[in-house]
Design a protein around this motif. Structure first.
Motif, PDB file in Angstrom:
ATOM      1  N   SER A  96       8.257  -7.200  29.682  1.00  0.00           N
ATOM      2  CA  SER A  96       8.462  -8.609  28.954  1.00  0.00           C
ATOM      3  C   SER A  96       9.547  -9.078  29.405  1.00  0.00           C
ATOM      4  O   SER A  96       9.751  -9.423  30.203  1.00  0.00           O
ATOM      5  N   SER A  97       9.103 -10.754  28.925  1.00  0.00           N
ATOM      6  CA  SER A  97      10.447 -12.087  29.890  1.00  0.00           C
ATOM      7  C   SER A  97      10.293 -13.046  28.639  1.00  0.00           C
ATOM      8  O   SER A  97       9.789 -13.589  28.049  1.00  0.00           O
ATOM      9  N   ASP A  98      11.499 -13.676  29.107  1.00  0.00           N
ATOM     10  CA  ASP A  98      11.289 -14.811  28.049  1.00  0.00           C
ATOM     11  C   ASP A  98      12.525 -16.426  29.222  1.00  0.00           C
ATOM     12  O   ASP A  98      13.043 -15.671  29.704  1.00  0.00           O
ATOM     13  N   LEU A  99      12.634 -17.383  28.858  1.00  0.00           N
ATOM     14  CA  LEU A  99      12.980 -18.637  29.330  1.00  0.00           C
ATOM     15  C   LEU A  99      13.355 -19.555  27.847  1.00  0.00           C
ATOM     16  O   LEU A  99      12.681 -19.646  27.927  1.00  0.00           O
ATOM     17  N   SER A 100      14.636 -19.876  28.546  1.00  0.00           N
ATOM     18  CA  SER A 100      15.249 -20.064  26.924  1.00  0.00           C
ATOM     19  C   SER A 100      16.124 -21.404  27.751  1.00  0.00           C
ATOM     20  O   SER A 100      16.642 -21.603  28.622  1.00  0.00           O
ATOM     21  N   TYR A 101      16.001 -22.767  26.698  1.00  0.00           N
ATOM     22  CA  TYR A 101      16.798 -23.907  27.265  1.00  0.00           C
ATOM     23  C   TYR A 101      18.300 -23.804  26.203  1.00  0.00           C
ATOM     24  O   TYR A 101      17.578 -23.611  24.989  1.00  0.00           O
ATOM     25  N   VAL A 102      18.853 -23.916  25.924  1.00  0.00           N
ATOM     26  CA  VAL A 102      20.504 -23.744  25.018  1.00  0.00           C
ATOM     27  C   VAL A 102      21.459 -24.683  25.079  1.00  0.00           C
ATOM     28  O   VAL A 102      22.522 -24.988  25.996  1.00  0.00           O
ATOM     29  N   LEU A 103      21.983 -25.365  23.900  1.00  0.00           N
ATOM     30  CA  LEU A 103      22.696 -26.466  24.152  1.00  0.00           C
ATOM     31  C   LEU A 103      23.915 -26.025  23.175  1.00  0.00           C
ATOM     32  O   LEU A 103      23.240 -25.104  21.810  1.00  0.00           O
ATOM     33  N   ARG A 104      25.098 -25.617  23.822  1.00  0.00           N
ATOM     34  CA  ARG A 104      26.239 -26.058  22.748  1.00  0.00           C
ATOM     35  C   ARG A 104      27.134 -26.828  23.123  1.00  0.00           C
ATOM     36  O   ARG A 104      28.140 -26.760  23.697  1.00  0.00           O
ATOM     37  N   ALA A 105      26.450 -27.950  22.379  1.00  0.00           N
ATOM     38  CA  ALA A 105      27.349 -29.164  22.042  1.00  0.00           C
ATOM     39  C   ALA A 105      28.801 -28.967  20.875  1.00  0.00           C
ATOM     40  O   ALA A 105      28.601 -27.893  19.671  1.00  0.00           O
ATOM     41  N   PRO A 106      29.835 -29.804  20.593  1.00  0.00           N
ATOM     42  CA  PRO A 106      30.059 -28.893  19.851  1.00  0.00           C
ATOM     43  C   PRO A 106      30.113 -29.438  18.351  1.00  0.00           C
ATOM     44  O   PRO A 106      30.571 -28.782  17.637  1.00  0.00           O
ATOM     45  N   ARG A 107      29.081 -30.737  18.027  1.00  0.00           N
ATOM     46  CA  ARG A 107      28.158 -30.796  16.594  1.00  0.00           C
ATOM     47  C   ARG A 107      27.075 -30.418  16.631  1.00  0.00           C
ATOM     48  O   ARG A 107      26.022 -30.387  15.750  1.00  0.00           O
TER      49      ARG A 107
ATOM     50  N   LYS B 289      24.061 -27.169  18.083  1.00  0.00           N
ATOM     51  CA  LYS B 289      23.612 -25.796  18.876  1.00  0.00           C
ATOM     52  C   LYS B 289      22.095 -25.997  18.820  1.00  0.00           C
ATOM     53  O   LYS B 289      21.730 -26.043  17.711  1.00  0.00           O
ATOM     54  N   ALA B 290      21.553 -26.025  19.567  1.00  0.00           N
ATOM     55  CA  ALA B 290      20.033 -25.469  19.751  1.00  0.00           C
ATOM     56  C   ALA B 290      19.331 -24.508  20.692  1.00  0.00           C
ATOM     57  O   ALA B 290      19.942 -24.187  22.175  1.00  0.00           O
ATOM     58  N   ARG B 291      18.101 -24.231  21.013  1.00  0.00           N
ATOM     59  CA  ARG B 291      17.709 -23.163  21.842  1.00  0.00           C
ATOM     60  C   ARG B 291      16.633 -23.936  21.544  1.00  0.00           C
ATOM     61  O   ARG B 291      15.513 -23.627  20.264  1.00  0.00           O
ATOM     62  N   ALA B 292      15.944 -23.184  22.673  1.00  0.00           N
ATOM     63  CA  ALA B 292      14.416 -23.139  22.965  1.00  0.00           C
ATOM     64  C   ALA B 292      13.843 -22.637  24.292  1.00  0.00           C
ATOM     65  O   ALA B 292      14.610 -22.171  25.471  1.00  0.00           O
ATOM     66  N   THR B 293      12.635 -21.479  23.201  1.00  0.00           N
ATOM     67  CA  THR B 293      12.076 -20.248  24.386  1.00  0.00           C
ATOM     68  C   THR B 293      11.187 -19.709  24.097  1.00  0.00           C
ATOM     69  O   THR B 293       9.984 -20.323  23.375  1.00  0.00           O
ATOM     70  N   ALA B 294      10.608 -19.624  25.439  1.00  0.00           N
ATOM     71  CA  ALA B 294       8.826 -19.538  25.570  1.00  0.00           C
ATOM     72  C   ALA B 294       9.162 -17.832  25.770  1.00  0.00           C
ATOM     73  O   ALA B 294      10.370 -17.121  26.630  1.00  0.00           O
ATOM     74  N   PHE B 295       8.602 -16.876  25.776  1.00  0.00           N
ATOM     75  CA  PHE B 295       8.518 -15.453  25.454  1.00  0.00           C
ATOM     76  C   PHE B 295       6.906 -14.628  25.547  1.00  0.00           C
ATOM     77  O   PHE B 295       5.793 -15.182  25.019  1.00  0.00           O
ATOM     78  N   TYR B 296       7.429 -13.224  26.449  1.00  0.00           N
ATOM     79  CA  TYR B 296       5.747 -12.773  26.675  1.00  0.00           C
ATOM     80  C   TYR B 296       5.991 -11.792  26.501  1.00  0.00           C
ATOM     81  O   TYR B 296       6.824 -11.261  27.830  1.00  0.00           O
ATOM     82  N   THR B 297       5.456 -10.723  26.377  1.00  0.00           N
ATOM     83  CA  THR B 297       5.256  -8.906  25.889  1.00  0.00           C
ATOM     84  C   THR B 297       4.411  -8.878  25.946  1.00  0.00           C
ATOM     85  O   THR B 297       3.337  -9.142  25.518  1.00  0.00           O
ATOM     86  N   ARG B 298       4.102  -7.871  27.422  1.00  0.00           N
ATOM     87  CA  ARG B 298       2.742  -6.453  27.242  1.00  0.00           C
ATOM     88  C   ARG B 298       2.984  -5.523  27.333  1.00  0.00           C
ATOM     89  O   ARG B 298       3.971  -5.054  28.284  1.00  0.00           O
ATOM     90  N   THR B 299       2.697  -4.888  26.421  1.00  0.00           N
ATOM     91  CA  THR B 299       2.536  -3.059  26.106  1.00  0.00           C
ATOM     92  C   THR B 299       0.733  -2.208  26.900  1.00  0.00           C
ATOM     93  O   THR B 299      -0.165  -3.187  26.594  1.00  0.00           O
ATOM     94  N   LYS B 300       0.900  -1.183  27.464  1.00  0.00           N
ATOM     95  CA  LYS B 300       0.129  -0.396  27.891  1.00  0.00           C
ATOM     96  C   LYS B 300       0.242   0.794  27.461  1.00  0.00           C
ATOM     97  O   LYS B 300       1.169   1.745  27.678  1.00  0.00           O
ATOM     98  N   ASP B 301      -0.853   1.665  27.111  1.00  0.00           N
ATOM     99  CA  ASP B 301      -0.345   3.811  26.809  1.00  0.00           C
ATOM    100  C   ASP B 301      -0.029   3.577  26.052  1.00  0.00           C
ATOM    101  O   ASP B 301       0.576   4.891  26.093  1.00  0.00           O
ATOM    102  N   GLU B 302       0.109   2.713  24.980  1.00  0.00           N
ATOM    103  CA  GLU B 302       1.193   2.713  23.652  1.00  0.00           C
ATOM    104  C   GLU B 302      -0.261   4.305  23.120  1.00  0.00           C
ATOM    105  O   GLU B 302      -1.089   4.355  22.860  1.00  0.00           O
ATOM    106  N   ILE B 303       0.049   4.617  21.531  1.00  0.00           N
ATOM    107  CA  ILE B 303      -0.431   5.130  20.623  1.00  0.00           C
ATOM    108  C   ILE B 303      -0.060   5.190  19.368  1.00  0.00           C
ATOM    109  O   ILE B 303       1.352   5.285  19.477  1.00  0.00           O
TER     110      ILE B 303
END
Length: 935
Positions: free
Chosen positions: A666-677, A679-693
């Motif tokens: 799993s991985s993710d990449l985010s841009y985060v803004l924390r200004a006084p008035r 707040k923002a976040r933009a994220t791209a994520f990717y997860t890969r699972t294998k051999d589950e039951i």
């Protein structure tokens, strides 16, 4: 002599400066009005200073005799966003923090951290449980909105099942060994205890307590000194699973003698919930005893539990919904003028913990917990012997059954068929046959000549005994390097059996299998579930109320892990690296010897061992004080659960070949803004699972030979992909008005074609525990995880006079039915001789294998409330109305019935209607109103 005195004075001054004790002061103010804020809790979260202060009438607080060091200043309380700031004390006499501006937020008025509603708890019938409630307390805009708004409609962040969330109390993991999920019923109603977790991480962010899973870590510190001091009383009214809730809490806080005591209790109840025929009755208790011996050692005893009894509702096909509506429940019927439900869920698994906090010095601390959990959970249902299924929704009781004709697929029904259909439809619509007939069941038993039960109420019981030892060491290796080392060991012994609860007027139940027979000394008889029963012939196999029937076995699990994490901080970049190593072992110990599985049902099985590892990293790039870029990467292997290792554990200890740990990236990449008035976040994520039951139970009609089999369906080598983006922004456009917008756009699909296996007693009779049907062609089908995309736009007005009103619009998209894997195997198209069925067409095949997509829906929510100050007391009233427009078309989830086991049945429209997907609908308009009083 003067020189000697001077030298001693200089030395004493030097020592005093080296051991400076600082006073820390500040004033809490409302950011919008500038008014001082009274009765907020202030804490210096360091390794030595743990006592809390309370802001006074002018918002003032102070700490005295604070040693040099780095501390986390935390301020929180009713009606305000939590405030955190890192402060450094080096050689000051007084550190005045000045005015600290706090943002008024009604969402902190009276809502606990676990907002997972009882409707969302995972049942045997439901795979739609939401995990979003765990995110509520986060300061992250997306996490908060997805919990409060989208989460109330079964939206799951990043499409992840709640088995991927680690829930911990004092470092002890609460997730179950059989399915990996936490049982929230075990602390349901203890909102005053779980209101603010000690740590809450989102996704694969680093944790100070555990390596974590895909959904993050939530850890609760149960020391009374970490919670609000005083008395809290609350009453709530709702129209959901329960109707009423009362809560009461008393906390002494840390007293001068070093002791702290806290008790909390609640009750939630309903004679009938919003779903017909459901009831709810749950209590909860918490006891916390803390002794602070000195600045270095604190001992804490915790005990909590929540005895719960609730009845559940049924998933329904579209045919049933069309006749009876979304609140219909097939599990109840009238008995002596009262509604009686066959599906009763009981849970009581109390937890007892002893935790030692050792502040070694101002840079290092060691926390150790010993925990023991015991108790049982059970779920009842009707069972029968050589009799018809009593469920109103049994296919033979449905109107569509009378139109089905194997010899005239999709043909025009005869007048006789249509007349029968219309007759049964009328009986359903007027309620004549739409509910269980308890009187009929009792009468059937009264006709039994030898006293055996034709129908009875049974319960599947799970008794767990879990002992855990956990220790966590945290230290500052250097001013910019933090190090964590944690280890745990857990042993679980789980007894699982079926228990007779009510014989419905009969004397006993036969402990034999009425579906399969064998020839014994020339006489045909049923297989016995336990050939170790040594009672005489007159009593052999007769099971009475309170006794075990059909299956009885134990699962033993040992688990140990070691986790380390290093965080290196700099002005520009923080880097965190975490690693884990884990060992898991399982074995089954059968207590019944099943006659069909003599060699694989009784005694201790082979022990299955799994060695797992994981590595994760976090990179935080600090562009300036407001703009950040964050990246997370994780790879781990994860041992299967006990249900996955022993797919047919009730009957035998046989497992599928090649079982192994799942692989997760799993991985993710985010841009985060924390200004006084803003707040923002933009994220791209990717997860890969294998051999589950994956595993499920049910009937299949026609597996190449037109037979009807009750099976345990197991797919191995399951692989999934979760890809998407998260966007969130919160803007304080006016001091009293905040606008928030959130978007989650995901695509969650199967990426591998798993191997398909069926466990069935029909194969057991032939000496084959299970049968492999080759590959299930699941690749590119959508993962049924709730809406894959969700959007929310909200506005909230917070008046300086401490009242608020908020409104939000929520749009949920791309929700799919859970596909039945067997339909995607070659067996679905094959006759008993291995040939392909004659009537297959490409167009027909595409139609029957198409995955159903539920409609996209819009929901409108409103919340409002007010807080009050009455002298030194505080009070508040709040309310939330979800789905104001009363949208009853929203399907939260559903699954294809595995019953359709061959192509010929699949293309028959009447057969499709009889065995169409079973669905879970939203509840229409719901409300939750709360009033509290604190002093």
């Amino acid at each position: 002599m003067n020189k000697l005195l001077l030298s001693i004075s200089l030395f004493a001054a030097t020592v005093a400066m080296a051991q400076t004790q600082t006073k820390v002061t500040g004033v809490a103010k409302n950011a919008a009005t500038g008014e001082e804020v009274y009765n907020l809790t202030v804490r210096l979260g360091g390794v030595v200073v743990n006592d809390a202060a309370i802001t006074d009438r002018i918002g003032y607080f102070q700490f005295v005799d604070v040693p040099d060091g780095v501390y986390k200043l935390q301020i929180y309380g009713v009606g305000y966003d939590p405030y955190e700031k890192e402060i450094t004390i080096i050689g000051q006499a007084v550190l005045d923090l000045g005015d600290i501006k706090l943002t008024f937020n009604p969402n902190t008025a009276e809502v606990g951290i676990i907002t997972l509603t009882d409707d969302e708890l995972s049942d045997d019938e439901s795979t739609t449980a939401s995990n979003s409630g765990l995110l509520q307390s986060s300061r992250d805009v997306f996490a908060r909105v997805s919990a409060y708004e989208l989460g109330s409609y079964w939206f799951k962040p990043r499409g992840l099942d709640n088995k991927y969330n680690d829930v911990m109390f004092n470092g002890v993991r609460m997730n179950k060994m059989d399915n990996g999920r936490a049982t929230f019923n075990n602390w349901g109603g203890l909102n005053d205890v779980t209101r603010r977790p000690d740590e809450l991480t989102y996704g694969i962010e680093p944790s100070n307590y555990a390596f974590g899973d895909l959904g993050g870590v939530t850890n609760f510190d149960t020391r009374p000194s970490t919670m609000r001091k005083g008395v809290s009383l609350a009453y709530s009214s709702t129209n959901r699973s329960y109707r009423n809730r009362v809560m009461a809490t008393y906390n002494t806080g840390l007293m001068n003698n070093g002791w702290a005591f806290m008790v909390s209790g609640s009750r939630r109840w309903a004679e009938e919930g919003i779903i017909e025929g459901t009831s709810y009755d749950a209590y909860a208790y918490y006891l916390g005893i803390e002794k602070k011996f000195n600045e270095h050692h604190t001992l804490n005893f915790t005990s909590f539990g929540a005895p719960t009894r609730r009845t559940t509702g049924s998933p329904n096909t579209q045919e049933v919904v069309d006749m009876k509506g979304i609140y219909y429940n097939s599990y109840w019927g009238w008995q002596d003028g009262e509604k009686r439900n066959e599906r009763i869920k009981k849970t009581f698994e109390p937890v007892n913990m002893l935790t030692h906090h050792w502040n070694i010095n101002n840079k290092s601390k060691l926390t150790t917990t010993l925990s023991y959990q015991f108790g049982k959970e059970s779920g009842s249902r009707l069972d029968w012997f050589n009799a018809n299924n009593p469920s109103p929704t049994y296919y033979g009781n449905m109107p569509s059954y009378y139109l089905f004709d194997r010899d005239n697929i999709n043909g025009t029904p005869t007048a006789f068929q249509q007349a029968n259909h219309d007759r049964v439809l009328g009986q359903w619509q007027n309620g004549e046959i739409s509910q269980l007939n308890w009187g009929k069941l009792y009468r059937a038993n009264s006709y039994s000549k030898d006293g055996h039960a034709v129908y009875w109420l049974t319960a599947d019981v799970n008794e767990d005994r879990t002992a855990t030892a956990y220790t966590n060491f945290q230290t500052e290796l250097a001013p910019n390097i933090d190090f964590t080392l944690a280890a745990s060991y857990q042993n679980t012994r789980s007894k699982l059996y079926r228990e007779i609860q009510d014989l419905l007027g009969a004397d006993y139940v036969w402990n034999t299998d009425d579906f399969n027979t064998l020839v014994d000394n020339g006489t045909s008889r049923y297989y016995r579930y336990n050939i170790l029963d040594t009672r005489g012939d007159s009593e052999r196999d007769k099971i009475r109320k309170g006794e075990k029937q059909e299956y009885y076995y134990e699962i033993n699990r040992d688990y140990a892990d070691l986790y380390s994490q290093t965080k290196v901080k700099s002005k520009l970049l923080d880097v965190t690296i975490g690693m884990k190593a884990a060992y898991t072992s399982f074995y089954r110990d059968g207590k019944f010897q099943n006659e069909m599985y003599k060699d694989s049902s009784y005694g201790k099985s082979k022990t299955y061992d799994f060695w797992d590892f994981g590595v994760k990293s976090n990179f935080l790039l600090k562009l300036d004080g407001r703009n950040f870029v964050q990246a997370n990467v994780m790879y781990q292997t994860e041992a299967p659960t006990s249900d996955e290792i022993f797919p047919n554990a009730r009957m035998n200890d046989v497992t599928v070949e090649g079982i192994e740990s799942a692989k997760i990236f799993s991985s993710d990449l985010s841009y985060v803004l924390r200004a006084p008035r803003i707040k923002a976040r933009a994220t791209a994520f990717y997860t890969r699972t294998k051999d589950e039951i994956e595993k499920s139970f049910g009937y299949i009609d026609g597996t190449g030979d037109e037979s009807r089999l009750f099976v345990s369906e197991v797919t191995t080598g399951v692989g999934k992909e979760y890809l998407g983006t998260e966007l969130a922004i919160e803007a304080q456009v006016l001091p009293v008005l905040t606008i928030s917008a959130v978007a989650s756009i995901g695509q969650y699909v199967y990426k591998d074609n798993p191997s398909y296996n069926l466990y069935s007693d029909d194969y057991g009779v032939q000496g084959i525990p299970y049968k492999n049907f080759g590959v299930a062609y699941m690749k590119n089908y959508k993962v049924a995880s709730g809406p894959q995309s969700g959007f929310s736009l909200s506005a909230e007005y917070r008046d300086p006079k401490f009242w608020w009103v908020g409104v939000s619009g929520n749009y949920l998209m791309n929700n799919y039915v859970d596909p039945a894997p067997y339909r995607r195997t070659l067996g679905f198209l094959t006759n008993s001789n291995g040939s392909v069925v004659d009537n297959v067409t490409e167009e027909g095949l595409r139609e029957v294998l198409k995955q159903e997509k539920f409609s996209d829906e819009f929901m409108l929510n409103v919340n409002l409330g007010k807080t009050f100050r009455i002298g030194k007391y505080s009070a508040g009233i709040s309310g939330t109305v979800n789905n104001v427009l009363n949208n009853k078309n929203y399907v939260t989830g559903g699954f294809e019935q595995m019953r359709i086991g061959n192509y010929s049945n699949a293309i028959d429209k009447n057969y499709q209607r009889m065995f169409g997907p079973k669905m879970f609908y939203g509840m229409g308009t719901t409300y939750f109103a709360n009033v509290y009083f604190r002093f």
